[in-house]
Scaffold this active site. Structure first.
Site, PDB file in Angstrom:
ATOM      1  N   LYS A   5       9.998  61.513  41.771  1.00 22.56           N
ATOM      2  CA  LYS A   5       8.785  61.509  40.953  1.00 22.56           C
ATOM      3  C   LYS A   5       8.026  60.190  41.166  1.00 22.56           C
ATOM      4  O   LYS A   5       8.439  59.357  41.963  1.00 22.56           O
ATOM      5  CB  LYS A   5       9.136  61.755  39.489  1.00 22.56           C
TER       6      LYS A   5
HETATM    7  C1  LIG Z   1      11.850  67.301  38.766  1.00 23.12           C
HETATM    8  C2  LIG Z   1      11.437  68.348  37.838  1.00 23.12           C
HETATM    9  C3  LIG Z   1      12.185  68.657  36.696  1.00 23.12           C
HETATM   10  C4  LIG Z   1      13.528  68.046  36.417  1.00 23.12           C
HETATM   11  O1  LIG Z   1      13.472  66.677  36.209  1.00 23.12           O
HETATM   12  P1  LIG Z   1      14.843  65.835  36.092  1.00 23.12           P
HETATM   13  O2  LIG Z   1      14.400  64.515  35.552  1.00 23.12           O
HETATM   14  O3  LIG Z   1      15.398  65.745  37.473  1.00 23.12           O
HETATM   15  O4  LIG Z   1      15.731  66.556  35.161  1.00 23.12           O
HETATM   16  C5  LIG Z   1      11.672  69.593  35.818  1.00 23.12           C
HETATM   17  N1  LIG Z   1      10.502  70.218  36.049  1.00 23.12           N
HETATM   18  C6  LIG Z   1       9.772  69.964  37.146  1.00 23.12           C
HETATM   19  C7  LIG Z   1       8.460  70.668  37.341  1.00 23.12           C
HETATM   20  C8  LIG Z   1      10.212  69.028  38.094  1.00 23.12           C
HETATM   21  O5  LIG Z   1       9.485  68.805  39.191  1.00 23.12           O
END
Ligand SMILES: *Cc1c(COP(=O)(O)O)cnc(C)c1O
Length: 376
Positions: free
Chosen positions: A180
């Site tokens: 992210k």
């Molecule tokens: C990465 C992601 C998640 C999960 O996030 P984590 O912090 O890894 O649990 C959930 N929804 C979307 C759309 C994502 O891209």
């Protein structure tokens, strides 16, 4: 080799983690509190509650808005699987809506047609950082008296109608996974406008315990805790929060750099007839957490062929965003579901390298390589 993504981490974050470790306070404590306050201020949210991931953030967000077994929650299938998994954790049923080809975001007309008396909430996703049409969904939810939750995993630093994601609705959930825009290793945050939600979220993330470790630690007289609900251990550690505080300081710069690279890609590919570039609808500003290029039927090669050719030139790519309904676990639960728009978008799109450390030369190298393959 050019990787698909690379977190922007420096000595700042390393030193912050170092200091947190030597402070002796390593789990949820003063640095988590500071990170929450800074994050809330940065996204114009009244309250922010840090948790262990966006997945756990989504689980708690659905619980606080009252999701129970038997409820239906509408969400896109074209998303990371954690989106719909969080619904299943509550014993509720994900009902999959299609997405719009231009933005990869959930299609409101399809959502409208799927609502019924069992619909408890709509879980919208700001896919790859592109804000969904929050106002339209908020109006629909008000109209039908159902909850709205934002999966803003990818959308830290994105804006909708001039305001940051996190400032618009009762519940938005963010991710700090390394893929992210900013990272704490793993980690998540829930922003909320409602004080009663904030209180409940704080309770649920720490075993349903009536007093936090920090309050107990600072107390000058005896306090005994009570466990007033069955909660979870969804805490963020102070080591992660220390890193997050430093990352947050770089957010504006990171988003700016990501947008410049995306603009460069758009300019390079917009005129190629067999490609479709992402487009920001009016009032929406993406942080370009990912850059997705769609190959039309007229393309001279398939998406997988393009990925393989780019790899031989040292360029790493990824398939487009997955669809949950075609994964084995979901087919076993729900059988065959058909979502032609989502399936086509997922199967014909490719994610290109995009991260702040990508140099202008590398961006030029990627664009030239893609153009060579598709425009010949
Ligand atoms: C990465 C992601 C998640 C999960 O996030 P984590 O912090 O890894 O649990 C959930 N929804 C979307 C759309 C994502 O891209």
């Amino acid at each position: 080799m050019i990787p698909i993504a690379k977190p922007y981490l420096t000595e700042d974050e390393a030193m912050a983690a170092h200091d947190a470790v030597l402070s002796g306070w390593v789990t949820q404590g003063p640095r988590v509190k500071e990170f929450e306050e800074r994050f809330a201020a940065r996204v114009d949210a009244p309250h922010a509650v840090a948790v262990s991931s966006c997945t756990t953030a989504l689980h708690l967000a659905l619980l606080v808005c009252g999701v129970k077994p038997g409820d239906e929650i509408i969400c896109p299938s074209m998303s990371y699987v954690a989106t719909s998994n969080s619904i299943l954790y509550c014993g509720a049923r994900p009902v999959f809506a299609e997405v719009e080809p231009q933005t990869y975001n959930i299609d409101i007309e399809h959502v409208r047609s799927l609502t019924n008396e069992r619909t408890k909430a709509i879980l919208i996703v700001h896919q790859m950082g592109m804000p969904a049409d929050i106002d339209a969904f908020a109006a629909l939810c008000r109209d039908r008296d159902i909850a709205l939750v934002e999966d803003a995993a990818c959308a830290t630093g994105s804006r909708y109608n001039g305001h940051p994601i996190g400032s618009h609705t009762d519940l938005a959930c963010f991710s700090f996974h390394p893929r992210k825009v900013i990272t704490t290793g793993d980690g998540g945050m829930i922003t909320t406008t409602r004080p009663e939600y904030e209180e409940k979220l704080r309770l649920l993330r720490q075993h349903g315990m009536s007093v936090s470790d920090r309050v107990r630690h600072e107390a000058t007289k005896l306090i005994f805790e009570d466990h007033v609900e069955i909660g979870y251990n969804y805490r963020m550690t102070d080591i992660q929060a220390a890193v997050g505080i430093r990352q947050l300081e770089k957010l504006d710069w990171i988003v700016d750099r990501r947008r410049k690279i995306a603009a460069y890609y758009n300019d390079a590919f917009r005129d190629i007839e067999c490609l479709r570039v992402p487009e920001e609808p009016r009032g929406r500003l993406s942080n370009y957490q990912s850059y997705s290029l769609y190959l039309r039927q007229s393309a001279p090669l398939t998406r997988n062929e393009l990925m393989a050719r780019l790899l031989t030139k040292g360029i790493t790519t990824r398939r487009g965003i997955m669809t949950s309904h075609r994964e084995t676990a979901y087919r076993q639960l729900f059988g065959h579901i058909s979502l032609p728009v989502s399936e086509d978008l997922s199967d014909r799109s490719i994610l290109l390298p995009l991260y702040p450390g990508l140099t202008d030369e590398e961006v030029a190298c990627v664009t030239a390589a893609v153009r060579d393959e598709v425009a010949s």
